[in-house]
Design a protein around this motif. Structure first.
Motif, mmCIF file in Angstrom:
data_model
loop_
_atom_site.group_PDB
_atom_site.id
_atom_site.type_symbol
_atom_site.label_atom_id
_atom_site.label_comp_id
_atom_site.label_asym_id
_atom_site.label_seq_id
_atom_site.Cartn_x
_atom_site.Cartn_y
_atom_site.Cartn_z
ATOM 1 N N ILE A 146 61.088 62.753 16.176
ATOM 2 C CA ILE A 146 61.805 61.493 15.987
ATOM 3 C C ILE A 146 61.004 60.355 16.599
ATOM 4 O O ILE A 146 60.136 60.575 17.428
ATOM 5 N N GLY A 147 61.288 59.152 16.174
ATOM 6 C CA GLY A 147 60.665 57.966 16.756
ATOM 7 C C GLY A 147 59.445 57.501 15.992
ATOM 8 O O GLY A 147 58.839 58.225 15.210
ATOM 9 N N LEU A 148 59.082 56.263 16.250
ATOM 10 C CA LEU A 148 57.956 55.632 15.571
ATOM 11 C C LEU A 148 56.639 55.870 16.297
ATOM 12 O O LEU A 148 55.592 55.971 15.670
ATOM 13 N N VAL A 149 56.681 56.000 17.606
ATOM 14 C CA VAL A 149 55.456 56.108 18.404
ATOM 15 C C VAL A 149 54.639 57.330 17.994
ATOM 16 O O VAL A 149 53.415 57.246 17.852
ATOM 17 N N GLN A 150 55.278 58.434 17.762
ATOM 18 C CA GLN A 150 54.540 59.660 17.430
ATOM 19 C C GLN A 150 53.980 59.639 16.016
ATOM 20 O O GLN A 150 53.120 60.428 15.686
ATOM 21 N N ARG A 151 54.410 58.720 15.183
ATOM 22 C CA ARG A 151 53.895 58.630 13.811
ATOM 23 C C ARG A 151 52.628 57.777 13.701
ATOM 24 O O ARG A 151 51.958 57.799 12.684
ATOM 25 N N LEU A 152 52.308 57.020 14.734
ATOM 26 C CA LEU A 152 51.132 56.158 14.713
ATOM 27 C C LEU A 152 49.930 56.943 15.233
ATOM 28 O O LEU A 152 49.884 57.341 16.396
ATOM 29 N N ASP A 153 48.941 57.145 14.369
ATOM 30 C CA ASP A 153 47.804 57.995 14.713
ATOM 31 C C ASP A 153 46.958 57.451 15.859
ATOM 32 O O ASP A 153 46.421 58.209 16.651
ATOM 33 N N PHE A 154 46.825 56.125 15.962
ATOM 34 C CA PHE A 154 45.967 55.574 17.010
ATOM 35 C C PHE A 154 46.582 55.721 18.402
ATOM 36 O O PHE A 154 45.907 55.489 19.400
ATOM 37 N N LEU A 155 47.858 56.118 18.492
ATOM 38 C CA LEU A 155 48.489 56.359 19.784
ATOM 39 C C LEU A 155 48.486 57.839 20.158
ATOM 40 O O LEU A 155 49.128 58.228 21.130
ATOM 41 N N ASP A 156 47.758 58.646 19.415
ATOM 42 C CA ASP A 156 47.718 60.081 19.679
ATOM 43 C C ASP A 156 47.189 60.339 21.094
ATOM 44 O O ASP A 156 46.097 59.923 21.446
ATOM 45 N N GLY A 157 47.979 61.007 21.900
ATOM 46 C CA GLY A 157 47.612 61.292 23.274
ATOM 47 C C GLY A 157 48.100 60.258 24.264
ATOM 48 O O GLY A 157 47.989 60.448 25.463
ATOM 49 N N TYR A 158 48.623 59.137 23.767
ATOM 50 C CA TYR A 158 49.108 58.067 24.629
ATOM 51 C C TYR A 158 50.587 57.789 24.381
ATOM 52 O O TYR A 158 51.063 56.683 24.639
ATOM 53 N N GLY A 159 51.318 58.777 23.907
ATOM 54 C CA GLY A 159 52.716 58.580 23.538
ATOM 55 C C GLY A 159 53.599 58.179 24.699
ATOM 56 O O GLY A 159 54.460 57.306 24.561
ATOM 57 N N VAL A 160 53.392 58.795 25.855
ATOM 58 C CA VAL A 160 54.222 58.462 27.020
ATOM 59 C C VAL A 160 53.955 57.028 27.457
ATOM 60 O O VAL A 160 54.888 56.266 27.735
ATOM 61 N N TYR A 161 52.688 56.638 27.501
ATOM 62 C CA TYR A 161 52.333 55.284 27.919
ATOM 63 C C TYR A 161 52.882 54.249 26.940
ATOM 64 O O TYR A 161 53.382 53.203 27.359
ATOM 65 N N ALA A 162 52.779 54.532 25.658
ATOM 66 C CA ALA A 162 53.288 53.598 24.649
ATOM 67 C C ALA A 162 54.813 53.492 24.731
ATOM 68 O O ALA A 162 55.373 52.401 24.588
ATOM 69 N N SER A 163 55.479 54.602 24.985
ATOM 70 C CA SER A 163 56.937 54.585 25.087
ATOM 71 C C SER A 163 57.395 53.814 26.318
ATOM 72 O O SER A 163 58.351 53.037 26.251
ATOM 73 N N VAL A 164 56.720 54.022 27.436
ATOM 74 C CA VAL A 164 57.068 53.272 28.645
ATOM 75 C C VAL A 164 56.778 51.784 28.433
ATOM 76 O O VAL A 164 57.565 50.927 28.858
ATOM 77 N N ALA A 165 55.689 51.460 27.759
ATOM 78 C CA ALA A 165 55.377 50.063 27.466
ATOM 79 C C ALA A 165 56.459 49.443 26.576
ATOM 80 O O ALA A 165 56.823 48.275 26.768
ATOM 81 N N LEU A 166 56.978 50.191 25.631
ATOM 82 C CA LEU A 166 58.065 49.687 24.787
ATOM 83 C C LEU A 166 59.329 49.453 25.605
ATOM 84 O O LEU A 166 60.049 48.470 25.374
ATOM 85 N N LEU A 167 59.614 50.331 26.556
ATOM 86 C CA LEU A 167 60.783 50.129 27.408
ATOM 87 C C LEU A 167 60.619 48.878 28.270
ATOM 88 O O LEU A 167 61.563 48.095 28.424
ATOM 89 N N VAL A 168 59.448 48.671 28.825
ATOM 90 C CA VAL A 168 59.192 47.472 29.627
ATOM 91 C C VAL A 168 59.298 46.227 28.752
ATOM 92 O O VAL A 168 59.884 45.214 29.165
ATOM 93 N N LEU A 169 58.742 46.298 27.556
ATOM 94 C CA LEU A 169 58.848 45.178 26.617
ATOM 95 C C LEU A 169 60.307 44.875 26.291
ATOM 96 O O LEU A 169 60.707 43.709 26.200
ATOM 97 N N ALA A 170 61.111 45.916 26.104
ATOM 98 C CA ALA A 170 62.527 45.721 25.791
ATOM 99 C C ALA A 170 63.234 44.968 26.911
ATOM 100 O O ALA A 170 63.972 44.007 26.658
#
Length: 66
Positions: A29-53
């Motif tokens: 589920i979710g959009l972060v795991q579908r973006l290939d350039f974020l492969d391996g950085y899913g946790v960092y991208a998700s935390v960044a989205l939470l901070v952005l929110a």
């Protein structure tokens, strides 16, 4: 403008939470795991989205209605 910022904050919050759920449970589920350039950085991208929110919610609160 306040409603738009709140909506974007909500979307970022949901996507960040879903990204963390995906990383820790392997649910597909979710959009972060579908973006290939974020492969391996899913946790960092998700935390960044939470901070952005939370930043978007703070900005929305500081704006006047309308």
């Amino acid at each position: 403008m306040k409603a738009l910022l709140e909506f974007l904050g909500f979307v970022a919050l949901v996507q960040g939470a879903l990204g963390l759920v995906h990383e820790f449970t392997d649910w597909d589920i979710g959009l972060v795991q579908r973006l290939d350039f974020l492969d391996g950085y899913g946790v960092y991208a998700s935390v960044a989205l939470l901070v952005l929110a939370f930043a978007l919610f703070a900005v929305a609160e500081s704006r006047e209605p309308g």
